[in-house]
Design an enzyme around this catalytic site. Structure first.
Site, mmCIF file in Angstrom:
data_model
loop_
_atom_site.group_PDB
_atom_site.id
_atom_site.type_symbol
_atom_site.label_atom_id
_atom_site.label_comp_id
_atom_site.label_asym_id
_atom_site.label_seq_id
_atom_site.Cartn_x
_atom_site.Cartn_y
_atom_site.Cartn_z
ATOM 1 N N ASP A 34 -12.951 -10.262 -9.770
ATOM 2 C CA ASP A 34 -13.845 -10.047 -10.883
ATOM 3 C C ASP A 34 -13.330 -9.735 -12.167
ATOM 4 O O ASP A 34 -11.971 -9.625 -12.485
ATOM 5 C CB ASP A 34 -14.580 -8.669 -10.559
ATOM 6 C CG ASP A 34 -13.754 -7.404 -10.289
ATOM 7 O OD1 ASP A 34 -12.573 -7.757 -9.661
ATOM 8 O OD2 ASP A 34 -14.125 -6.258 -10.536
ATOM 9 N N GLU B 226 -13.142 -4.780 -7.934
ATOM 10 C CA GLU B 226 -12.033 -3.996 -8.168
ATOM 11 C C GLU B 226 -12.283 -3.133 -9.412
ATOM 12 O O GLU B 226 -11.760 -2.066 -9.326
ATOM 13 C CB GLU B 226 -10.498 -4.855 -8.376
ATOM 14 C CG GLU B 226 -9.398 -3.890 -8.364
ATOM 15 C CD GLU B 226 -9.118 -3.224 -9.746
ATOM 16 O OE1 GLU B 226 -8.744 -2.196 -9.734
ATOM 17 O OE2 GLU B 226 -9.350 -3.917 -10.763
#
Length: 391
Positions: A80, A139
């Site tokens: 991400d 994350e």
């Protein structure tokens, strides 16, 4: 012999790995929105002949089964991006998405693990056991790893290993020390209730601004006066919203902050003390307080055996001079949720290079990596898996 084959494979595919990283960098997707990224990963692994499956909503797990029976080692990369505006406007692969950017290196993590998967797939008949590739979403909001664990990411796994590219240490350096690596990262919110009124008549009011300000000052003594000085901890107030108008005494105040530490008992103590300090500070002025404490990531504590094994692998692959002793950081990493389930460790691979302007802090709009570091990361992934399964 296989070590050299892996090393050569990484070098031969270095340009492709960099192209993948640049593609991902230019097309950033935020946490839980990694639809295109995860599809790209799925398609790439499938083309390599690696059995893989998607997890809900945007994760990917691949299993490379070797030609011989053995243990299972898991390798993890996160995918991400962040809500950060890219300031590297002259990059040919700069973000195409306004307000979104890979400002923490997750694009390189994904590319490095794909390169490692390709190198290992080429020698799968020699592998005694299974290599599991975990491509994790979210994350940055500390919820992706937990979701992956709940969906079986580390079931039947004997060891888990992860890498983070790190701009604060020199390109090519590898740091993986036993013990604390990343801190636990929690969020707290405090609401103070006073009694509003006219700014000219304070005697008829209970000023929430004064309560909140006192709390901000007093709460720092939780760390400085109630915790063992040998147990590192940080309490930071990052946000405060107080009042509605210049001549109205505030009735409400909202405070948000974060707590970082490495020790579970210290974490519990700070949580309790925040409630005590908030209630007592409010009571002094006649107000009230409510506290919400949200536990985020656990501390990342590298297993001693695993971390020393990473050092051995890195020393054999890149030379003993590559080993770097980096101090623990108060930053958070949800890799901790994997370590709650199975043994393992988390390494840092340096990408800091002053000549290439890649020493900016993670999460900064000018963050970038020295792409020469990616070959180190990709090979470390692959060599660790091979060494673990054959030791």
């Amino acid at each position: 012999m296989l070590n050299e084959i892996i090393k050569n494979a990484i070098q031969e595919n270095n340009e492709e790995m960099i192209e993948i990283r640049r593609k991902l960098h230019s097309e950033p997707e935020l946490s839980w929105e990694e639809v295109k990224t995860s599809q790209f990963v799925y398609d790439y692994l499938t083309a390599l002949g690696i059995e893989c499956r998607k997890t809900e909503p945007t994760g990917v797990i691949g299993n490379l089964k070797g030609g011989k029976d053995g243990k299972t080692v898991a390798l993890r990369a996160d995918m991400d991006a962040l809500s950060v505006e890219e300031l590297n406007t002259d990059l040919p692969y700069k973000s195409k998405e306004p307000g979104k950017m890979h400002a923490c290196g997750h694009d390189s993590h994904t590319a490095m693990l794909l390169a490692a998967a390709k190198a290992l797939a080429a020698v799968k008949d020699e592998i005694p056991g299974t290599v599991r590739f975990i491509f994790q979403p979210a994350e940055e909001v500390a919820t992706g790893a937990k979701a992956m664990v709940e969906q079986g990411a580390v079931e039947a796994v004997d060891e888990v290993f992860g890498i983070h590219i790190w701009s604060q240490i020199p390109t090519g350096a590898v740091a993986c020390n036993p013990g604390p690596s990343f801190a636990s990262a929690d969020i707290f919110k405090v609401h103070f209730k006073g009694q509003g009124g006219h700014g000219a008549i304070p005697e008829d009011c209970i000023d929430a601004a004064v309560i909140a300000s006192s709390f901000v000052m007093n709460v720092q003594s939780v760390v400085s006066r109630t915790i063992d000085p040998q147990q590192p901890a940080v309490v930071t107030i990052g946000k405060m919203i107080v009042g509605t108008r210049f001549n109205i005494i505030a009735e409400n105040a909202e405070i948000e902050g974060t707590v970082r530490c490495f020790d579970a008992a210290t974490r519990d103590h700070i949580e309790k003390q925040l409630e005590v300090y908030a209630a007592n500070t409010a009571a002094i002025y006649g107000g009230t307080a409510t506290v919400e404490y949200i536990r985020g990531t656990q501390a990342v504590i590298n297993g001693e055996e695993s971390a020393l094994f990473v050092q051995q692998v890195a020393s054999e692959a890149f030379g003993e001079a590559s080993l770097y002793k980096e101090k623990p950081t108060m930053g958070g990493e949800d890799f901790s949720f994997y370590l709650d389930e199975v043994p393992g460790s988390f390494a840092l691979v340096g990408s800091g290079n002053a000549e290439k302007d890649t020493e900016w802090a993670h999460h900064h709009g000018k963050f970038n990596i020295d792409e020469e570091a990616m070959a180190t990361g990709a090979e470390l992934y692959a060599q660790y898996a091979w060494a673990y399964l054959t030791k």
